[in-house]
Each structure stands twice: as C-alpha cells, then as structure tokens.
Design a protein around this motif. Structure first.
Motif, PDB file in Angstrom:
ATOM      1  N   ALA A  80      -4.139   0.848  -2.590  1.00 46.75           N
ATOM      2  CA  ALA A  80      -3.830  -0.495  -2.096  1.00 46.75           C
ATOM      3  C   ALA A  80      -2.516  -1.006  -2.674  1.00 46.75           C
ATOM      4  O   ALA A  80      -1.836  -1.838  -2.068  1.00 46.75           O
ATOM      5  CB  ALA A  80      -4.973  -1.452  -2.455  1.00 46.75           C
ATOM      6  N   GLN A 110     -11.708   8.477  -6.137  1.00 46.92           N
ATOM      7  CA  GLN A 110     -10.635   7.596  -6.623  1.00 46.92           C
ATOM      8  C   GLN A 110     -10.327   7.860  -8.095  1.00 46.92           C
ATOM      9  O   GLN A 110     -10.062   6.927  -8.849  1.00 46.92           O
ATOM     10  CB  GLN A 110     -11.046   6.119  -6.468  1.00 46.92           C
ATOM     11  CG  GLN A 110     -11.168   5.617  -5.056  1.00 46.92           C
ATOM     12  CD  GLN A 110      -9.839   5.386  -4.357  1.00 46.92           C
ATOM     13  OE1 GLN A 110      -9.601   5.910  -3.284  1.00 46.92           O
ATOM     14  NE2 GLN A 110      -8.947   4.603  -4.949  1.00 46.92           N
ATOM     15  N   SER A 166       0.841  -1.198   0.000  1.00 46.60           N
ATOM     16  CA  SER A 166       0.000   0.000   0.000  1.00 46.60           C
ATOM     17  C   SER A 166       0.883   1.258   0.000  1.00 46.60           C
ATOM     18  O   SER A 166       2.045   1.222   0.391  1.00 46.60           O
ATOM     19  CB  SER A 166      -0.925   0.005   1.226  1.00 46.60           C
ATOM     20  OG  SER A 166      -0.149   0.111   2.403  1.00 46.60           O
ATOM     21  N   GLY A 173      -8.880  -0.523  -5.092  1.00 46.79           N
ATOM     22  CA  GLY A 173      -8.045   0.398  -4.308  1.00 46.79           C
ATOM     23  C   GLY A 173      -6.992   1.090  -5.156  1.00 46.79           C
ATOM     24  O   GLY A 173      -5.970   1.553  -4.648  1.00 46.79           O
TER      25      GLY A 173
END
Ligand SMILES: Cc1cc2nc3c(=O)[nH]c(=O)nc-3n(C[C@H](O)[C@H](O)[C@H](O)COP(=O)(O)O)c2cc1C
Ligand SMILES: CCCCC(=O)C(=O)O
Length: 354
Positions: free
Chosen positions: A72, A125, A63, A102
């Motif tokens: 992530a 995101q 991460s 992620g």
C-alpha cells in the motif's frame, strides 16, 4: 485506540521512558562512537527537495510492488531480533500490524516467535531474514522452513561476520530469561544451554561467509534472495552476478562505525544496478520526506527497524500500526507538496544539487 504521538521522534522519546535500561541500550545503541547512528539521520536533513508547482495533486497514490508483492506504500519493517523483549506478542504483533496496513515485515532469524507463527499471522506479507550459521545444515533447514511457510523472499544479512562493538550493551547487557526458546535459532551447542546474552548469537554467526556461500544459498531455494548490508557499487555488481537483489544498509550504525550511510551509497549502487535488480534501503528513516528522498535516489522501498520496535513497546500491534500510519501519511503529503502524484514520478531530479 488513538495514540497521542505526532511523529516518530515523539514515539522514540515515549518508548525510552517505558523500556528497561537493557532493552533501551540494545535498541538505541550503535557501534563505538555512534558516528554512523547520527549520520544516518542527519543525511536526510542535509538533502534538499526541488518541488514542482501547479500539478494536480488532488489524488496521490503511494502504492507500489516489491518482488511482485503489492504494498500500500513503500515502507516495510526491517529485521530486528527479539521483539519479545518488549511485548508478549512479539513478532506476531509486528507482522499483523504490517500486513494489516498493506506493508510487510522481515522476520529476523533471532526471533521470539517461530516463522510458522508469523506466516500464520501475516500470510503472504512477510520476508525471512537469514543469519547464516557456522552449521550450514541448520541454515539449510531454516531456509526450507521459510520457503514451505510462504516467505516472499530470503533476506541474507551479510554485514555481520561478527557483532559490532556496541558499548552500551557491554555496560548494560540484555539478559534473555532462562528457559526462553528461540524457535529459529537451532539446537544449542554443548556448554551453551543458557541464552544469557548476545554473545551466544555472535558465536553462531559464521565469519567465514563469502561469495561462494552466496552461490550455495542461491542453489538451495527458489525464493528471491536479497543481500542486506551492501554499501558499494562493487558489491551490488557481485550481488547481481549471483542472482540477488540489494538491500543497502549499514545496520543502523550497529556494525562498522563511520561506514558510509545507505543514503550516500545509494546513487552509486543505483547506477551499478541500472534497473536489473530491486534495491531496498534502511537506516535512520524517521519522516515521510526521508522515504521520498531514498525513493528519488533509486530505492524501490525503504525499511524501518527501531521505529517499529518503539511502536511495539508502546502499544503492541496498535503501536506498530501507528508508526507505519505516520510514515504513510507524511509520505502522501510530502509527495503532493513536491508536485508528484505517484511513486513512479520520483527520480533524482527531486534532489537539489549545488
Ligand atoms: C534492536 C535491533 C535488532 C536488530 N536485529 C537485526 C537482525 O536480527 N537481523 C538483521 O539483519 N538486522 C537487524 N537489525 C538491523 C536493522 O534491520 C536495520 O538494518 C537497522 O536497524 C537500521 O534501521 P533503523 O535506523 O530504522 O533502526 C537490528 C536493529 C535493531 C535496532
Ligand atoms: C546476534 C543478534 C544480532 C541481532 C542484530 O542484528 C542486531 O542486534 O543488530
């Protein structure tokens, strides 16, 4: 749905079999003799790793953060025009896949779906890639929309005063269906009612763009600005003087053929930046070890374009997830086999020098 592809190369081969000849020419192609397209990939293979042994790697952590956004794993999706050429859900599917893993998608200005649709599919995101138009008011309106919709950054592409000479698409042009609306492209100019092919986009781009426009852009928005397409320490320096971050890229070999690869340019840029800005990289990343090498040489994260499009073409959102999952798993294994446990353990000592 489990997909049978063991690596990104297999996905590329499978996608080549399902894409229309025009989409294939557009996706795969590069400029002129495609020397740079090949060099982008070959550069990774030429770098050798210096693994350390007898390190406890029973838990690795890949991460990281980019511009304060948790990821992530340090791989995002680079901006690509026209995802709708290969899948009806277009950029919404790609953005959902990235956010679900992620990761993050950078939405191209030249997208089939609006930035608001993408913001809704992947809240928090996504970044927005801006092509600065000759008509600055259209660009200013796009920046305001991107900021209002919650983009995490504005990625301004600076290596495209003109489109490179891509001979594959001269021979097999992309035709955009009549009536297609590209919601971030702005109003059509008189005489350009049809978005027939890429020459229309080319005509929107401003070849007069210069550093004074970067100062203008910096004054238009509170968003972090990343300049995409830098390849020298000199330009990285100027980017920082203008309050911008640095995205090292030769545009996948689609602009200036025989330009330096991002991987080769990275060390001088990392030296110039010296931790004062973030550095991203794209071009030819196909394996977890490629990601590792770019991070070791100073990138904060890497981005992939074509591999994500291949995933989208093969299986929509699931396919893009597969692309990202392969890179994540390969990265975790490579990190462990190098005797490193986390991203912050990576540095130039990982790379063998003769
Ligand atoms: C089909 C295609 C469309 C692209 N469209 C854009 C774009 O709209 N804006 C942009 O900044 N870069 C664009 N790029 C360049 C990518 O962001 C990226 O720099 C390049 O493809 C290198 O990554 P790759 O080797 O993983 O494909 C495009 C690349 C491809 C292959
Ligand atoms: C004018 C559309 C340009 C998209 C792009 O950047 C590319 O095809 O590489």
């Amino acid at each position: 749905m489990a997909l049978p592809y063991l690596n990104l190369r297999e996905m590329e081969e499978a996608a080549a079999a399902v894409l229309s000849p025009a989409a294939l020419a557009y996706y795969v192609g590069g400029a002129n003799d495609e020397v740079t397209v090949r060099a982008n990939r070959d550069g990774y293979a030429a770098l050798k790793l210096r693994p350390r042994m007898l390190v406890d790697v029973s838990q690795v952590d890949v991460s990281t953060t980019v511009l304060g956004m948790p990821l992530a794993f340090p791989v995002g999706i680079a901006p690509c025009a026209l995802h709708g050429l290969v899948h009806p859900d277009a950029e919404v599917a790609t953005a959902r896949a990235a956010a679900g893993m992620g990761s993050l998608m950078t939405l191209s200005t030249m997208s089939h779906r609006s930035l608001e649709d993408v913001a809704h599919a992947a809240p928090g995101q996504w970044w927005f890639q801006l092509y600065v138009y000759r008509d600055r008011e259209v660009s200013r309106a796009l920046i305001q929309r991107a900021e209002a919709a919650g983009a995490g950054a504005l990625v301004v592409t600076v290596d495209t005063p003109y489109l490179g000479r891509r001979e594959a698409i001269i021979r097999t042009p992309v035709h955009i269906a009549p009536g297609t609306v590209l919601p971030n492209v702005g109003p059509r100019r008189a005489g350009s009612e049809h978005l027939d092919d890429l020459s229309y986009f080319d005509s929107l781009l401003d070849p007069g763009l210069s550093w004074s426009d970067v100062a203008w852009l910096r004054a238009q928005t509170e968003l972090p600005i990343v300049l995409k397409g830098l390849l020298t320490a000199e330009d990285a320096d100027l980017a920082m003087q203008h309050g911008c971050h640095v995205w090292v890229s030769n545009h996948g070999g689609r602009q200036l053929d025989t330009a330096v690869t991002a991987l080769d340019a990275l060390p001088e840029i990392a030296d110039a930046v010296a931790g004062r800005a973030e550095i991203y990289l794209d071009g030819g990343v196909m394996r977890g070890t490629d990601v590792l090498k770019a991070l070791a040489l100073g990138a904060n994260a890497v981005f992939v374009a074509r591999p994500a499009l291949y995933g989208l073409a093969l299986a929509g959102e699931t396919g893009v997830r597969h692309t990202l999952a392969l890179l994540r798993e390969e990265l975790c294994l490579a990190l462990a086999l190098c005797g490193r446990v986390r991203i912050s353990d990576l540095g130039p000592d990982l790379i063998f020098r003769r």
